[in-house]
Design a protein around this motif. Structure first.
Motif, mmCIF file in Angstrom:
data_model
loop_
_atom_site.group_PDB
_atom_site.id
_atom_site.type_symbol
_atom_site.label_atom_id
_atom_site.label_comp_id
_atom_site.label_asym_id
_atom_site.label_seq_id
_atom_site.Cartn_x
_atom_site.Cartn_y
_atom_site.Cartn_z
ATOM 1 N N THR A 280 -6.615 1.321 -3.920
ATOM 2 C CA THR A 280 -5.908 2.383 -4.645
ATOM 3 C C THR A 280 -5.511 1.924 -6.036
ATOM 4 O O THR A 280 -5.567 2.686 -7.002
ATOM 5 C CB THR A 280 -4.646 2.786 -3.848
ATOM 6 N N SER B 210 0.488 4.124 -2.720
ATOM 7 C CA SER B 210 0.220 5.507 -2.299
ATOM 8 C C SER B 210 1.251 6.455 -2.905
ATOM 9 O O SER B 210 0.909 7.564 -3.336
ATOM 10 C CB SER B 210 0.250 5.634 -0.779
ATOM 11 N N ASP C 1 0.821 -1.208 0.000
ATOM 12 C CA ASP C 1 0.000 0.000 0.000
ATOM 13 C C ASP C 1 0.856 1.260 0.000
ATOM 14 O O ASP C 1 0.460 2.278 -0.563
ATOM 15 C CB ASP C 1 -0.930 -0.015 1.223
ATOM 16 N N THR C 2 2.012 1.180 0.634
ATOM 17 C CA THR C 2 2.900 2.346 0.658
ATOM 18 C C THR C 2 3.395 2.651 -0.751
ATOM 19 O O THR C 2 3.461 3.820 -1.163
ATOM 20 C CB THR C 2 4.099 2.068 1.585
#
Ligand SMILES: Cc1cc2nc3c(=O)[nH]c(=O)nc-3n(C[C@H](O)[C@H](O)[C@H](O)COP(=O)(O)O)c2cc1C
Length: 199
Positions: free
Chosen positions: A152, A112, A108-109
């Motif tokens: 995302t 993002s 997820d990092t």
């Protein structure tokens, strides 16, 4: 109306994320009114900038390395500073995908960071657009679309002892195809809207 162009701009150190990139491109090309192209960003050159400048949408992809995007992808991102300065990608659509060994692995990092990168360019982010699959429900399965339950962008997982001929697995590649189709459909709708407003 001309076919909209979806460019897939990715890095892959060992070939796993490249398979995900191919799936994104396949999904985009399966959309009526869209075509796609694949671009390894390892060595940015004039041909890469020309292809990305002329795209209606750019889907960015990187493996997750040390909890973020790869250094090679970040090198590409930094090399876009003149593009950023000239606002050449302003208003294009953008989306992202990542692949890593861990089920979580801090994917997820990395996603993002891709969304922030696109925002710096004034691009319009298209999310994955799938309900969570897999273990999100007790009736879920490994074969579900979006089994890693990302929002995302598209996530894929490749066990560290399997080569790119065996990983990522089919459900993650289908999830990547979905992202490509999702972006291509959005780009087609945008192009129709742009033309209607201009008429
Ligand atoms: C330098 C390095 C750092 C890595 N960091 C992570 C990490 O933070 N999280 C994770 O789940 N996997 C990590 N991995 C595993 C890779 O994400 C995984 O092997 C992936 O499939 C590699 O994709 P590629 O073949 O496209 O390079 C790392 C691998 C390398 C080489």
């Amino acid at each position: 109306m001309h076919d909209v162009r979806v460019a897939v701009a990715f890095h892959s150190g060992y070939g796993h994320t490249a398979r995900q990139a191919e799936a994104v491109a396949r999904g985009a090309a399966s959309t009526s009114g869209a075509r796609s192209s694949l671009h390894d960003v390892t060595t940015p050159d004039g041909a890469l900038w020309a292809a990305l400048d002329s795209a209606d949408a750019i889907v960015f992809g990187t493996p997750t390395y040390m909890g973020g995007g790869s250094a090679v992808f970040q090198g590409f991102a930094e090399a876009t500073a003149p593009v950023w300065q000239e606002r050449r990608w302003q208003g294009k659509l953008a989306a992202g995908f990542t692949n890593s060994a861990g089920t979580n692995g801090n994917k997820d990092t990395a996603l993002s960071a891709l969304a922030v990168f696109a925002a710096q360019h004034g691009m319009i982010w298209v999310p994955l657009g799938l309900a969570p699959g897999g273990e999100y429900s007790s009736r879920g399965s490994r074969a579900d679309l979006n089994r890693l339950a990302g929002f995302t962008g598209a996530m894929a997982q490749s066990p560290s002892d399997l080569g790119p001929d065996q990983a990522p697995d089919g459900s993650d590649l289908r999830t990547a195809e979905h992202l490509g189709a999702q972006v291509a459909q959005a780009a087609v709708r945008f192009e129709h809207g742009r033309r209607a407003v201009a008429a």
